[in-house]
Structure formats: C-alpha cells, structure tokens
Design a protein around this motif. Structure first.
Motif, PDB file in Angstrom:
ATOM      1  N   ARG A  92      32.349  31.751  20.349  1.00  0.00           N
ATOM      2  CA  ARG A  92      32.493  31.672  19.015  1.00  0.00           C
ATOM      3  C   ARG A  92      33.776  32.430  18.243  1.00  0.00           C
ATOM      4  N   ARG A  93      33.828  33.629  18.976  1.00  0.00           N
ATOM      5  CA  ARG A  93      35.218  34.335  18.603  1.00  0.00           C
ATOM      6  C   ARG A  93      36.417  33.816  18.922  1.00  0.00           C
ATOM      7  N   THR A  94      36.337  32.834  20.170  1.00  0.00           N
ATOM      8  CA  THR A  94      37.755  32.200  20.515  1.00  0.00           C
ATOM      9  C   THR A  94      38.345  31.282  19.396  1.00  0.00           C
ATOM     10  N   ALA A  95      37.365  30.829  18.534  1.00  0.00           N
ATOM     11  CA  ALA A  95      37.591  29.963  17.581  1.00  0.00           C
ATOM     12  C   ALA A  95      38.298  30.515  16.119  1.00  0.00           C
ATOM     13  N   ARG A  96      37.983  31.924  15.968  1.00  0.00           N
ATOM     14  CA  ARG A  96      38.086  32.530  14.678  1.00  0.00           C
ATOM     15  C   ARG A  96      39.629  32.358  14.244  1.00  0.00           C
ATOM     16  N   ASP A  97      39.705  32.095  12.905  1.00  0.00           N
ATOM     17  CA  ASP A  97      40.973  31.635  12.196  1.00  0.00           C
ATOM     18  C   ASP A  97      41.572  30.579  12.743  1.00  0.00           C
ATOM     19  N   LEU A  98      41.272  29.884  13.525  1.00  0.00           N
ATOM     20  CA  LEU A  98      41.787  28.473  13.840  1.00  0.00           C
ATOM     21  C   LEU A  98      41.665  27.270  12.738  1.00  0.00           C
ATOM     22  N   THR A  99      42.718  26.525  12.766  1.00  0.00           N
ATOM     23  CA  THR A  99      42.397  25.214  11.881  1.00  0.00           C
ATOM     24  C   THR A  99      41.935  24.439  12.583  1.00  0.00           C
ATOM     25  N   ASP A 100      41.378  23.186  12.045  1.00  0.00           N
ATOM     26  CA  ASP A 100      40.871  22.055  12.693  1.00  0.00           C
ATOM     27  C   ASP A 100      41.808  21.391  13.648  1.00  0.00           C
ATOM     28  N   GLU A 101      43.096  21.484  13.199  1.00  0.00           N
ATOM     29  CA  GLU A 101      44.189  20.825  14.261  1.00  0.00           C
ATOM     30  C   GLU A 101      44.298  21.769  15.521  1.00  0.00           C
ATOM     31  N   GLN A 102      44.472  23.028  15.470  1.00  0.00           N
ATOM     32  CA  GLN A 102      44.431  23.949  16.377  1.00  0.00           C
ATOM     33  C   GLN A 102      43.210  23.952  17.285  1.00  0.00           C
ATOM     34  N   ALA A 103      42.183  23.732  16.821  1.00  0.00           N
ATOM     35  CA  ALA A 103      40.958  23.737  17.626  1.00  0.00           C
ATOM     36  C   ALA A 103      41.045  22.512  18.455  1.00  0.00           C
ATOM     37  N   GLY A 104      41.536  21.365  18.087  1.00  0.00           N
ATOM     38  CA  GLY A 104      41.770  20.244  18.913  1.00  0.00           C
ATOM     39  C   GLY A 104      43.013  20.076  20.044  1.00  0.00           C
ATOM     40  N   LEU A 105      43.757  21.032  19.984  1.00  0.00           N
ATOM     41  CA  LEU A 105      45.103  21.213  20.796  1.00  0.00           C
ATOM     42  C   LEU A 105      44.810  21.539  22.281  1.00  0.00           C
ATOM     43  N   ARG A 106      45.243  20.790  23.143  1.00  0.00           N
ATOM     44  CA  ARG A 106      45.230  21.336  24.613  1.00  0.00           C
ATOM     45  C   ARG A 106      46.332  22.125  24.721  1.00  0.00           C
ATOM     46  N   THR A 107      46.204  23.181  25.519  1.00  0.00           N
ATOM     47  CA  THR A 107      47.241  24.283  25.659  1.00  0.00           C
ATOM     48  C   THR A 107      47.537  24.411  27.331  1.00  0.00           C
ATOM     49  N   THR A 108      46.680  23.861  28.044  1.00  0.00           N
ATOM     50  CA  THR A 108      46.789  23.823  29.571  1.00  0.00           C
ATOM     51  C   THR A 108      46.751  22.451  30.120  1.00  0.00           C
ATOM     52  N   ALA A 109      46.984  22.499  31.434  1.00  0.00           N
ATOM     53  CA  ALA A 109      47.017  21.228  32.182  1.00  0.00           C
ATOM     54  C   ALA A 109      45.735  20.370  31.865  1.00  0.00           C
ATOM     55  N   SER A 110      44.673  21.233  31.651  1.00  0.00           N
ATOM     56  CA  SER A 110      43.462  20.340  31.517  1.00  0.00           C
ATOM     57  C   SER A 110      43.272  19.435  30.272  1.00  0.00           C
ATOM     58  N   GLU A 111      42.069  18.821  30.218  1.00  0.00           N
ATOM     59  CA  GLU A 111      42.030  18.155  28.994  1.00  0.00           C
ATOM     60  C   GLU A 111      41.367  18.855  27.764  1.00  0.00           C
ATOM     61  N   LEU A 112      41.088  20.353  28.082  1.00  0.00           N
ATOM     62  CA  LEU A 112      40.037  21.220  27.231  1.00  0.00           C
ATOM     63  C   LEU A 112      40.876  21.785  26.063  1.00  0.00           C
ATOM     64  N   CYS A 113      40.076  21.600  25.017  1.00  0.00           N
ATOM     65  CA  CYS A 113      40.640  22.293  23.898  1.00  0.00           C
ATOM     66  C   CYS A 113      39.193  23.232  23.245  1.00  0.00           C
ATOM     67  N   VAL A 114      39.577  24.158  22.416  1.00  0.00           N
ATOM     68  CA  VAL A 114      38.607  25.200  21.755  1.00  0.00           C
ATOM     69  C   VAL A 114      37.569  24.420  21.422  1.00  0.00           C
ATOM     70  N   GLY A 115      37.726  23.464  20.409  1.00  0.00           N
ATOM     71  CA  GLY A 115      36.924  22.812  19.845  1.00  0.00           C
ATOM     72  C   GLY A 115      35.995  21.891  20.592  1.00  0.00           C
ATOM     73  N   GLY A 116      36.750  21.193  21.442  1.00  0.00           N
ATOM     74  CA  GLY A 116      35.901  20.508  22.488  1.00  0.00           C
ATOM     75  C   GLY A 116      34.882  21.164  23.383  1.00  0.00           C
ATOM     76  N   ILE A 117      35.453  22.430  23.728  1.00  0.00           N
ATOM     77  CA  ILE A 117      34.652  23.317  24.485  1.00  0.00           C
ATOM     78  C   ILE A 117      33.209  23.520  24.038  1.00  0.00           C
ATOM     79  N   ILE A 118      33.460  24.027  22.454  1.00  0.00           N
ATOM     80  CA  ILE A 118      32.061  24.348  21.808  1.00  0.00           C
ATOM     81  C   ILE A 118      31.335  23.122  21.587  1.00  0.00           C
ATOM     82  N   LYS A 119      32.014  21.850  21.388  1.00  0.00           N
ATOM     83  CA  LYS A 119      31.191  20.699  21.394  1.00  0.00           C
ATOM     84  C   LYS A 119      30.179  20.387  22.725  1.00  0.00           C
ATOM     85  N   HIS A 120      31.076  20.559  23.899  1.00  0.00           N
ATOM     86  CA  HIS A 120      30.422  20.547  25.223  1.00  0.00           C
ATOM     87  C   HIS A 120      29.246  21.383  25.289  1.00  0.00           C
TER      88      HIS A 120
END
Length: 180
Positions: free
Chosen positions: A31-59
């Motif tokens: 949960r701490r990884t998501a602190r202060d993120l916007t909804d848009e940021q939570a859905g952004l991919r920042t690596t070569a994988s398909e993962l995003c912070v919000g998606g990981i929490i959903k999974h």
C-alpha cells in the motif's frame, strides 16, 4: 468502563498471529508504494513489463480473495486451471491493469476489505492444519493438497513479491521508494 468492542473476536496467538503479522507488514509495504499517486499514475507502466502499481494491487487483492476462499471452502473456491480458455486467461491478465473508471482509492478499498476478510477467516480457524486438495494444474503435483498454513504462506509470498515489483515501478515513476 472496559472496551467491549472486541469481545467476540478470538484472540490470535502463536504461529497464526506471527503469520498474520508478516502478511500485514507486506500489505503495508504494498500500500505504501501507492501513497500520493494520482489515479493516472497508478495506471502507468514504467518498466518493460505490463505491470502498474494499481494493477499489482488489484492482482494481489484477487489472489488473496481466491486463496482465502480456498482456506474456507476448499477446492470449489478455485478455478479449474486445466479448463481455462484463452478468454479466461485474458481476463486474468486484465486484473494487472487499471481499467477506465477505476480509481486508486477504489482499488485500495477493495484490498482493505479482502485483507479484513482474510484476517477474519484465518483468526477463526481451529488450527492451521486444515487441508484441502489443490485443483489440477501443471505447476502442482497431481493429487496435492495445501494446509491453511501453506496457503497463508503462499498469500504472504505473493504479497511480498508483488510489493517488490510495485516498489520498482514506483521508483521508476517518480523516484519515490517504499522504504526510503
């Protein structure tokens, strides 16, 4: 006057308390990884994988929900992995992404509700040796079974692993770190 709010809650001690505490720690890190993120940021991919912070929490929410149901209800709570279609697998892949209309607050609320349910189910077990057969899947021994203990260790492992993934994604996003 004594606090009577928790009189109906069983007192959890020993191994069960230790495992729930370990799970709570890894949930906090995730949960701490998501602190202060916007909804848009939570859905952004920042690596070569398909993962995003919000998606990981959903999974992780989905995984914990399913395995907690397995602890409580056994085999009927899990899908038959050998019968899953390409559409089923595609639907599972969608839980790694923030979908239109989803919010980080909603994702975190769902995670909190599942966490509370897991804690309730595990705290109410007579012991951690309650066991159920596993569904058929190519990654498990045929005829295998897991105890509540082993299943809880799996939930802890999934949560810890994905908290690490989320930390890398978050650091790539804006330099923030879970432990820093």
């Amino acid at each position: 006057m004594p606090d009577t709010a928790n009189l109906d809650q069983p007192t959890v001690t020993g191994e069960c308390a230790d495992l729930l505490e370990a799970l709570a720690h890894h949930r906090t890190m995730l949960r701490r990884t998501a602190r202060d993120l916007t909804d848009e940021q939570a859905g952004l991919r920042t690596t070569a994988s398909e993962l995003c912070v919000g998606g990981i929490i959903k999974h992780v929410t989905s995984v914990e929900r399913a395995w907690t149901a397995f602890i409580r209800d056994g085999l009927s709570a899990l899908p038959s992995f050998t019968d899953m279609t390409d559409e089923d697998w595609a639907q599972r892949a969608e839980e790694f992404r923030m979908q239109p209309g989803e919010t980080l607050a909603g994702v975190l609320d769902a995670y909190e509700a599942v966490a509370a349910r897991t804690d309730e189910v595990v705290s109410g077990l007579p012991h951690l040796d309650v066991s159920h057969p596993l569904p058929e899947a190519p990654w498990w021994e045929p005829g295998g079974s897991w105890t509540a203990r082993r299943t809880l260790l799996h939930i802890i492992g999934e949560t810890a692993q994905h908290a690490g993934h989320a930390d890398i994604i978050r650091e790539s996003l804006d330099g923030a770190r879970t432990m820093g």
